[in-house]
Design a protein around this motif. Structure first.
Motif, short mmCIF file in Angstrom:
data_model
loop_
_atom_site.label_atom_id
_atom_site.label_comp_id
_atom_site.label_asym_id
_atom_site.label_seq_id
_atom_site.Cartn_x
_atom_site.Cartn_y
_atom_site.Cartn_z
N LEU A 79 0.86 -1.18 0.00
CA LEU A 79 0.00 0.00 0.00
C LEU A 79 0.90 1.23 0.00
N HIS A 80 0.33 2.40 -0.26
CA HIS A 80 1.12 3.61 -0.11
C HIS A 80 1.59 3.74 1.34
N CYS A 81 2.76 4.30 1.52
CA CYS A 81 3.40 4.34 2.85
C CYS A 81 2.76 5.34 3.80
N GLU A 82 1.98 6.27 3.28
CA GLU A 82 1.39 7.33 4.11
C GLU A 82 0.13 6.82 4.81
N GLY A 94 -6.88 -0.82 22.97
CA GLY A 94 -5.79 -1.43 22.22
C GLY A 94 -6.00 -1.52 20.72
N VAL A 95 -6.83 -0.64 20.17
CA VAL A 95 -7.11 -0.68 18.73
C VAL A 95 -6.73 0.65 18.10
N LYS A 96 -6.04 0.56 16.98
CA LYS A 96 -5.70 1.74 16.17
C LYS A 96 -6.31 1.56 14.79
N ALA A 97 -6.70 2.66 14.18
CA ALA A 97 -7.28 2.62 12.83
C ALA A 97 -6.44 3.47 11.90
N ASP A 98 -5.90 2.85 10.88
CA ASP A 98 -5.10 3.56 9.88
C ASP A 98 -5.91 3.73 8.60
N ILE A 99 -6.02 4.96 8.10
CA ILE A 99 -6.56 5.21 6.77
C ILE A 99 -5.38 5.30 5.82
N CYS A 100 -5.39 4.47 4.80
CA CYS A 100 -4.28 4.46 3.85
C CYS A 100 -4.83 4.32 2.43
N LEU A 111 -6.00 2.61 -8.16
CA LEU A 111 -4.98 3.45 -7.56
C LEU A 111 -5.61 4.46 -6.62
N ARG A 112 -5.11 4.51 -5.37
CA ARG A 112 -5.51 5.43 -4.30
C ARG A 112 -6.93 5.21 -3.79
N ASP A 113 -7.50 4.04 -4.02
CA ASP A 113 -8.73 3.71 -3.31
C ASP A 113 -8.42 3.72 -1.82
N PRO A 114 -9.27 4.33 -0.99
CA PRO A 114 -8.99 4.38 0.45
C PRO A 114 -9.25 3.04 1.12
N LEU A 115 -8.40 2.71 2.08
CA LEU A 115 -8.54 1.49 2.86
C LEU A 115 -8.46 1.82 4.34
N LEU A 116 -9.09 0.99 5.15
CA LEU A 116 -9.03 1.12 6.61
C LEU A 116 -8.37 -0.14 7.16
N LYS A 117 -7.31 0.06 7.91
CA LYS A 117 -6.60 -1.06 8.52
C LYS A 117 -6.74 -0.95 10.04
N LEU A 118 -7.40 -1.93 10.65
CA LEU A 118 -7.50 -1.99 12.10
C LEU A 118 -6.30 -2.75 12.64
N ILE A 129 -11.63 -2.35 2.29
CA ILE A 129 -11.72 -1.40 1.19
C ILE A 129 -12.91 -0.50 1.50
N ILE A 130 -12.66 0.77 1.74
CA ILE A 130 -13.72 1.68 2.20
C ILE A 130 -14.67 2.01 1.04
N ARG A 131 -15.96 1.78 1.28
CA ARG A 131 -16.95 2.13 0.28
C ARG A 131 -18.07 3.02 0.82
N SER A 132 -18.24 3.04 2.13
CA SER A 132 -19.26 3.93 2.69
C SER A 132 -18.93 4.20 4.14
N LEU A 133 -19.45 5.32 4.63
CA LEU A 133 -19.23 5.71 6.02
C LEU A 133 -19.85 4.70 6.98
N ASN A 134 -21.09 4.28 6.71
CA ASN A 134 -21.76 3.36 7.62
C ASN A 134 -21.00 2.06 7.77
N GLN A 135 -20.47 1.56 6.69
CA GLN A 135 -19.78 0.27 6.76
C GLN A 135 -18.44 0.38 7.46
N VAL A 136 -17.83 1.56 7.42
CA VAL A 136 -16.61 1.78 8.20
C VAL A 136 -16.87 1.55 9.67
N PHE A 137 -17.99 2.10 10.16
CA PHE A 137 -18.27 1.97 11.58
C PHE A 137 -18.83 0.60 11.95
N ASP A 138 -19.51 -0.05 11.02
CA ASP A 138 -19.87 -1.45 11.25
C ASP A 138 -18.61 -2.30 11.39
#
Length: 296
Positions: A79-82, A94-100, A111-118, A129-138
């Motif tokens: 993935l991109h390093c940022e 004890g949980v961190k959430a990275d948006i990458c 290219l550059r589709d957003p992902l959430l890594k717990l 693979i982030i597709r909607s706000l609601n599913q991020v929180f689910d």
């Protein structure tokens, strides 16, 4: 240098507003996130705004080198390093959430589709693979409602078997742009319908109950996307839904509805042939009207 989209500019303004950090990691992160296309930037704005409200300001991280991601059953990929990192304490210990952001070679992504890594203190990792706000929180909440719809198994090489259920999820533009317009059209025509009607085999985008029983599959086609590829996917979905014996609905018609987009004459002819040979009908929604293929 490519000019930033309006949405990307808004995204960068938002990131600068929420961070006091102006170090090298921050600069590298906003440079990379500023290259997102309009759809990606809009989605990130929605997700990040709510995450900041709930979890506070994030930190900005840039890994050195080509860091590899390891997921069970999938070849390692990068993935991109940022990263934009949120500490989920005290809500989730004890949980961190990275948006990458995905690379062009990240399986299952553009290219550059957003992902959430717990990231869990236990060492467990989950990738979305982030597709909607609601599913991020689910996803963050560990909800079983979406179990199997997305997780690390959604990121998989094309040669690997993939779960069929991700196709039941509407994309950001389908849910937030196309769906409201289609609902408005149906209401104006006095149709009665159900949004995201859940069945044993998946979810119909729309199920029209009367005056006819119609299964409606929505597909939003971006200007830079292959329209034929998206339409092939939709055709497969509605036909499988219609003939899957696990379905509990009577279906009289099958519709595939897209936004207004450019489709070449060869594809139009192919769609008309498919329409003649199957029960699938194709429409574009334009100014609150459903246009048949010859009007595209």
């Amino acid at each position: 240098m490519t000019e930033l989209s309006c949405s990307a500019k808004k995204l960068l303004t938002f990131l600068k507003k929420i961070s006091r950090d102006r170090g090298a990691s921050f600069k590298s992160t906003i440079e990379e996130f500023g290259k997102c296309n309009q759809e990606q930037a809009n989605l990130l704005l929605d997700v990040l705004a709510v995450m900041v409200e709930r979890f506070g300001s994030p930190t900005f991280i840039k890994y050195n080198g080509n860091k590899r991601v390891h997921v069970t059953g999938v070849e390692p990929f990068s993935l991109h390093c940022e990263r934009i990192r949120f500490e989920l304490e005290p809500y989730f210990s004890g949980v961190k959430a990275d948006i990458c952001l995905a690379r062009s070679t990240t399986p299952g992504c553009r290219l550059r589709d957003p992902l959430l890594k717990l990231r869990f203190d236990s060492g467990e990792r989950r990738l979305l693979i982030i597709r909607s706000l609601n599913q991020v929180f689910d996803f963050i909440n560990g909800s079983t409602e979406w179990d199997g719809l997305f997780d690390e198994n959604e990121v998989a090489p094309a040669t690997s078997p993939r779960r069929s259920v991700p196709s039941t999820e509407m994309s950001f533009n389908e849910r937030n742009i196309l769906l409201p317009e289609v609902k408005s059209y149906l209401k104006n025509q006095s149709y009665k319908f159900v949004v995201e009607d859940e069945q044993l085999h998946g979810r119909y985008d729309l199920y029209v109950r009367s005056p006819e029983k119609i299964l409606v599959e929505l597909k939003y086609i971006n200007p830079d996307e292959n329209a034929l590829g998206k339409l092939r996917y939709a055709i497969g979905q509605v036909l499988l839904y219609a003939f899957d014996q696990r379905g509990s609905r009577d279906i009289e018609k099958l519709w595939v509805v897209t936004n207004e987009c450019t489709v070449c004459d060869a594809v139009k002819e192919a769609l008309k042939e498919i329409q003649a040979q199957t029960s699938v009908e194709f429409f574009q929604l334009r100014r609150n009207n459903l246009l048949e293929i010859d009007e595209w």
